[in-house]
Design a protein around this motif. Sequence first.
Motif, PDB file in Angstrom:
ATOM      1  N   THR A 169       0.831  -1.207   0.000  1.00  0.00           N
ATOM      2  CA  THR A 169       0.000   0.000   0.000  1.00  0.00           C
ATOM      3  C   THR A 169       0.865   1.256   0.000  1.00  0.00           C
ATOM      4  N   VAL A 170       1.900   1.251   0.822  1.00  0.00           N
ATOM      5  CA  VAL A 170       2.794   2.410   0.899  1.00  0.00           C
ATOM      6  C   VAL A 170       3.510   2.614  -0.427  1.00  0.00           C
ATOM      7  N   THR A 171       3.946   1.528  -1.048  1.00  0.00           N
ATOM      8  CA  THR A 171       4.615   1.648  -2.345  1.00  0.00           C
ATOM      9  C   THR A 171       3.672   2.248  -3.383  1.00  0.00           C
ATOM     10  N   ALA A 172       2.427   1.777  -3.408  1.00  0.00           N
ATOM     11  CA  ALA A 172       1.445   2.310  -4.362  1.00  0.00           C
ATOM     12  C   ALA A 172       1.183   3.796  -4.104  1.00  0.00           C
ATOM     13  N   LEU A 173       1.025   4.170  -2.845  1.00  0.00           N
ATOM     14  CA  LEU A 173       0.774   5.583  -2.545  1.00  0.00           C
ATOM     15  C   LEU A 173       1.993   6.444  -2.832  1.00  0.00           C
ATOM     16  N   ASP A 174       3.192   5.913  -2.634  1.00  0.00           N
ATOM     17  CA  ASP A 174       4.414   6.647  -3.005  1.00  0.00           C
ATOM     18  C   ASP A 174       4.452   6.904  -4.511  1.00  0.00           C
ATOM     19  N   LEU A 175       4.103   5.874  -5.288  1.00  0.00           N
ATOM     20  CA  LEU A 175       4.081   6.044  -6.746  1.00  0.00           C
ATOM     21  C   LEU A 175       3.043   7.089  -7.163  1.00  0.00           C
ATOM     22  N   LEU A 176       1.881   7.048  -6.517  1.00  0.00           N
ATOM     23  CA  LEU A 176       0.848   8.047  -6.827  1.00  0.00           C
ATOM     24  C   LEU A 176       1.290   9.455  -6.432  1.00  0.00           C
ATOM     25  N   ALA A 177       2.001   9.574  -5.299  1.00  0.00           N
ATOM     26  CA  ALA A 177       2.504  10.887  -4.885  1.00  0.00           C
ATOM     27  C   ALA A 177       3.537  11.405  -5.880  1.00  0.00           C
ATOM     28  N   THR A 200       3.113  14.774  -8.240  1.00  0.00           N
ATOM     29  CA  THR A 200       4.103  15.855  -8.293  1.00  0.00           C
ATOM     30  C   THR A 200       4.555  16.103  -9.734  1.00  0.00           C
ATOM     31  N   GLN A 201       4.776  15.019 -10.482  1.00  0.00           N
ATOM     32  CA  GLN A 201       5.188  15.166 -11.878  1.00  0.00           C
ATOM     33  C   GLN A 201       4.092  15.820 -12.714  1.00  0.00           C
ATOM     34  N   MET A 202       2.832  15.398 -12.476  1.00  0.00           N
ATOM     35  CA  MET A 202       1.706  15.999 -13.212  1.00  0.00           C
ATOM     36  C   MET A 202       1.583  17.491 -12.897  1.00  0.00           C
ATOM     37  N   VAL A 224       4.267  19.316 -14.848  1.00  0.00           N
ATOM     38  CA  VAL A 224       3.954  19.372 -16.283  1.00  0.00           C
ATOM     39  C   VAL A 224       2.843  20.380 -16.551  1.00  0.00           C
ATOM     40  N   ILE A 225       1.805  20.369 -15.693  1.00  0.00           N
ATOM     41  CA  ILE A 225       0.685  21.310 -15.887  1.00  0.00           C
ATOM     42  C   ILE A 225       1.166  22.747 -15.746  1.00  0.00           C
ATOM     43  N   LEU A 226       2.013  22.983 -14.743  1.00  0.00           N
ATOM     44  CA  LEU A 226       2.535  24.352 -14.566  1.00  0.00           C
ATOM     45  C   LEU A 226       3.412  24.767 -15.750  1.00  0.00           C
ATOM     46  N   GLN A 227       4.211  23.835 -16.285  1.00  0.00           N
ATOM     47  CA  GLN A 227       5.034  24.144 -17.458  1.00  0.00           C
ATOM     48  C   GLN A 227       4.158  24.463 -18.666  1.00  0.00           C
ATOM     49  N   ILE A 229      -2.111  24.678  -7.969  1.00  0.00           N
ATOM     50  CA  ILE A 229      -2.093  23.230  -7.738  1.00  0.00           C
ATOM     51  C   ILE A 229      -1.143  22.989  -6.573  1.00  0.00           C
ATOM     52  N   ASP A 230      -1.689  22.554  -5.452  1.00  0.00           N
ATOM     53  CA  ASP A 230      -0.865  22.295  -4.266  1.00  0.00           C
ATOM     54  C   ASP A 230      -0.032  21.037  -4.479  1.00  0.00           C
ATOM     55  N   ASP A 231       1.193  21.085  -3.982  1.00  0.00           N
ATOM     56  CA  ASP A 231       2.067  19.912  -4.059  1.00  0.00           C
ATOM     57  C   ASP A 231       2.034  19.204  -2.711  1.00  0.00           C
ATOM     58  N   ASN A 232       1.209  18.185  -2.633  1.00  0.00           N
ATOM     59  CA  ASN A 232       1.088  17.407  -1.398  1.00  0.00           C
ATOM     60  C   ASN A 232       1.930  16.137  -1.441  1.00  0.00           C
ATOM     61  N   GLY A 233       2.730  15.990  -2.453  1.00  0.00           N
ATOM     62  CA  GLY A 233       3.551  14.791  -2.598  1.00  0.00           C
ATOM     63  C   GLY A 233       4.500  14.597  -1.427  1.00  0.00           C
ATOM     64  N   LYS A 234       5.106  15.694  -0.952  1.00  0.00           N
ATOM     65  CA  LYS A 234       6.045  15.580   0.169  1.00  0.00           C
ATOM     66  C   LYS A 234       5.319  15.173   1.448  1.00  0.00           C
ATOM     67  N   VAL A 235       4.118  15.686   1.648  1.00  0.00           N
ATOM     68  CA  VAL A 235       3.332  15.332   2.829  1.00  0.00           C
ATOM     69  C   VAL A 235       2.943  13.855   2.774  1.00  0.00           C
ATOM     70  N   VAL A 236       2.502  13.421   1.588  1.00  0.00           N
ATOM     71  CA  VAL A 236       2.112  12.015   1.430  1.00  0.00           C
ATOM     72  C   VAL A 236       3.314  11.113   1.679  1.00  0.00           C
ATOM     73  N   LYS A 237       4.482  11.475   1.171  1.00  0.00           N
ATOM     74  CA  LYS A 237       5.684  10.670   1.374  1.00  0.00           C
ATOM     75  C   LYS A 237       6.055  10.598   2.858  1.00  0.00           C
ATOM     76  N   GLN A 238       5.887  11.698   3.593  1.00  0.00           N
ATOM     77  CA  GLN A 238       6.182  11.689   5.034  1.00  0.00           C
ATOM     78  C   GLN A 238       5.211  10.762   5.775  1.00  0.00           C
ATOM     79  N   VAL A 239       3.939  10.815   5.408  1.00  0.00           N
ATOM     80  CA  VAL A 239       2.951   9.924   6.031  1.00  0.00           C
ATOM     81  C   VAL A 239       3.288   8.468   5.722  1.00  0.00           C
TER      82      VAL A 239
END
Length: 172
Positions: free
Chosen positions: A25-33, A37-39, A42-45, A73-83
Amino acid sequence: MWEPIYNLNFIIRLQAVLKIVTNQTVTALDLLADQSTQMRNVILQHRMVLDYLLAEEGGVCGKLSDSNCCLQIDDNGKVVKQVMKEIRQLAHVPVQTWKGMDWDLFSWLPGGPWAKRMLFLFLFLYGVMMLLFIPGMIPCFTLLTRRIINSTQFVMTSVEKKGDVSIMMLKK
């Protein structure tokens, strides 16, 4: 009835399954985070490129004639990775080894090991004394019982008849 070792093995299996499920589960959520972040990047670019290309017309918002055109677009990837890191730490089970059964009969007693040894020694000596004392006392008890029986004499004094019942009177 289940044996303690069976229960321990069952708990260890449950821990292993829980750890595997948690890690997956953690691996899947890390990949989604990471993907999120990548999306976001790309959207901002793309938005920056569109704003550059449409700069003469006021950017994307000017071209669309939209006064409420704010891109955030908030970047919550770092928060998700910490969790996810905290969940991994929580699910981690250190390696456990079986140390055998602890057969300390006096573990329930308060006090140090010396007090427990003294109690064991006392109980051991008491048991030995009883094993020596009881066989020596059995002949004394049988002799005493025989003397009491032999010294007691019963003499029949009279017989009364009341109806169908005969009553004998004994005298010592």
